[in-house]
Structure formats: structure tokens, C-alpha cells
Design a protein around this motif. Structure first.
Motif, PDB file in Angstrom:
ATOM      1  N   LEU A  65     -18.045  72.045 -31.376  1.00  0.00           N
ATOM      2  CA  LEU A  65     -17.899  72.846 -30.167  1.00  0.00           C
ATOM      3  C   LEU A  65     -19.077  72.715 -29.213  1.00  0.00           C
ATOM      4  CD1 LEU A  65     -16.296  76.069 -31.610  1.00  0.00           C
ATOM      5  CD2 LEU A  65     -15.258  74.462 -30.031  1.00  0.00           C
ATOM      6  N   LEU A  66     -20.210  72.252 -29.730  1.00  0.00           N
ATOM      7  CA  LEU A  66     -21.331  72.043 -28.830  1.00  0.00           C
ATOM      8  C   LEU A  66     -22.086  70.790 -29.213  1.00  0.00           C
ATOM      9  CD1 LEU A  66     -24.631  73.077 -29.167  1.00  0.00           C
ATOM     10  CD2 LEU A  66     -23.427  75.067 -29.935  1.00  0.00           C
ATOM     11  N   VAL A  67     -22.782  70.282 -28.223  1.00  0.00           N
ATOM     12  CA  VAL A  67     -23.572  69.066 -28.387  1.00  0.00           C
ATOM     13  C   VAL A  67     -24.998  69.392 -27.990  1.00  0.00           C
ATOM     14  CG1 VAL A  67     -23.906  66.708 -27.561  1.00  0.00           C
ATOM     15  CG2 VAL A  67     -21.598  67.600 -27.826  1.00  0.00           C
ATOM     16  N   SER A  68     -25.953  68.990 -28.827  1.00  0.00           N
ATOM     17  CA  SER A  68     -27.359  69.199 -28.493  1.00  0.00           C
ATOM     18  C   SER A  68     -27.982  67.873 -28.106  1.00  0.00           C
ATOM     19  CB  SER A  68     -28.112  69.787 -29.690  1.00  0.00           C
ATOM     20  OG  SER A  68     -27.635  71.074 -29.977  1.00  0.00           O
ATOM     21  N   VAL A  69     -28.728  67.889 -27.002  1.00  0.00           N
ATOM     22  CA  VAL A  69     -29.411  66.702 -26.515  1.00  0.00           C
ATOM     23  C   VAL A  69     -30.903  67.017 -26.543  1.00  0.00           C
ATOM     24  CG1 VAL A  69     -29.690  65.113 -24.587  1.00  0.00           C
ATOM     25  CG2 VAL A  69     -27.456  66.168 -25.015  1.00  0.00           C
ATOM     26  N   VAL A  70     -31.649  66.237 -27.330  1.00  0.00           N
ATOM     27  CA  VAL A  70     -33.081  66.483 -27.482  1.00  0.00           C
ATOM     28  C   VAL A  70     -33.750  66.488 -26.107  1.00  0.00           C
ATOM     29  CG1 VAL A  70     -35.225  65.637 -28.502  1.00  0.00           C
ATOM     30  CG2 VAL A  70     -33.088  65.465 -29.791  1.00  0.00           C
ATOM     31  N   GLY A  71     -34.514  67.520 -25.854  1.00  0.00           N
ATOM     32  CA  GLY A  71     -35.252  67.637 -24.612  1.00  0.00           C
ATOM     33  C   GLY A  71     -34.436  68.154 -23.435  1.00  0.00           C
ATOM     34  N   LYS A  72     -33.118  68.286 -23.605  1.00  0.00           N
ATOM     35  CA  LYS A  72     -32.277  68.750 -22.496  1.00  0.00           C
ATOM     36  C   LYS A  72     -31.567  70.056 -22.813  1.00  0.00           C
ATOM     37  CE  LYS A  72     -31.652  64.384 -20.272  1.00  0.00           C
ATOM     38  NZ  LYS A  72     -30.886  63.685 -19.313  1.00  0.00           N
ATOM     39  N   GLY A  73     -31.213  70.275 -24.072  1.00  0.00           N
ATOM     40  CA  GLY A  73     -30.570  71.523 -24.449  1.00  0.00           C
ATOM     41  C   GLY A  73     -29.244  71.337 -25.144  1.00  0.00           C
ATOM     42  N   SER A  74     -28.499  72.411 -25.189  1.00  0.00           N
ATOM     43  CA  SER A  74     -27.193  72.429 -25.846  1.00  0.00           C
ATOM     44  C   SER A  74     -26.106  72.656 -24.811  1.00  0.00           C
ATOM     45  CB  SER A  74     -27.144  73.538 -26.899  1.00  0.00           C
ATOM     46  OG  SER A  74     -28.112  73.304 -27.896  1.00  0.00           O
TER      47      SER A  74
END
Length: 125
Positions: A65-74
């Protein structure tokens, strides 16, 4: 996004967060690509542990349901419309099951339940 926590609920806090984010996605309040507050920010806003918030986000990520991008957020992940419909139907079935159990405990028959449901359905139009 407005998350409301209950300290008196038997449901763990991370589950309350997870459920409310999931419900917001199912209702269409959160859409693909929408950012979520950072783990730290949400923990600060809710006055809870960062560990609790991280657990909720990690579980939502495992469920896709969610994707986390290092340094950018969820961010809310793209969802398959049929998957969302199935999730919504499952939630409705769970609520109806609870209502049926309550009606049976009260001694109501199927015809009485149907009449109540039809009445309520017509009222909502």
C-alpha cells in the motif's frame, strides 16, 4: 490525513495507524503518489514512539500500500482497482457479520434484518 488514536482500544496503536491509512486509501482520500508524513513527523504529531510509526509504515509497505524512497519519504503505491474493490468488499462483509451476530443475539430473524436494511438503504438515498 487525520489519524485518531484511542488509548482505550484493544487494537495496538501501530494497527490503528495502519488501518486508518488503509481506510483512507480505500475511500479514495489518499491516492497513488500522495506523500505521507515522515515517520518522525507522524510520531511527533501523534505523540507516540517513532518505532510504533515505523512498524505501521513497514507493514503497509509489505502489503504493497505504500512505497518508501530513501531520502524522499513514503508515498501511496499504485493500486489495482479490482484489489481495492476486493478490500472494500471484505471490510463491508466484516461489518455485516458483526451486525448479523448482534441481530441474532437480540433474537431478530432474517426477514426483520432485511426489512431494517432496506429501510436504512432507502433513507440514505
Amino acid at each position: 490525513m487525520n489519524i485518531i488514536l484511542s488509548n482505550t482500544s484493544k487494537e495496538p496503536i501501530y494497527e490503528q495507524i495502519k488501518r486508518q491509512i488503509k481506510e483512507a486509501v480505500l475511500r479514495g482520500e489518499l491516492r497513488e503518489g500522495d506523500p505521507l508524513p515522515s515517520i518522525r513527523q507522524l510520531a511527533r504529531d501523534l505523540r507516540i514512539s517513532v518505532i510504533t510509526t515505523k512498524r505501521a509504515y513497514d507493514e503497509l509497505e509489505k502489503e504493497g500500500l505504500l512505497v518508501s524512497v530513501v531520502g524522499k519519504g513514503s508515498f501511496i503505491a499504485g493500486q489495482n482497482p479490482s484489489f481495492l474493490r476486493e478490500q472494500r468488499l471484505k471490510a463491508i462483509e466484516e461489518q455485516l457479520s458483526a451486525v448479523v451476530r448482534e441481530c441474532r443475539a437480540f433474537g431478530l430473524g432474517l426477514e426483520e434484518i432485511k426489512a431494517m436494511l432496506e429501510s436504512l438503504y432507502e433513507e440514505e438515498r
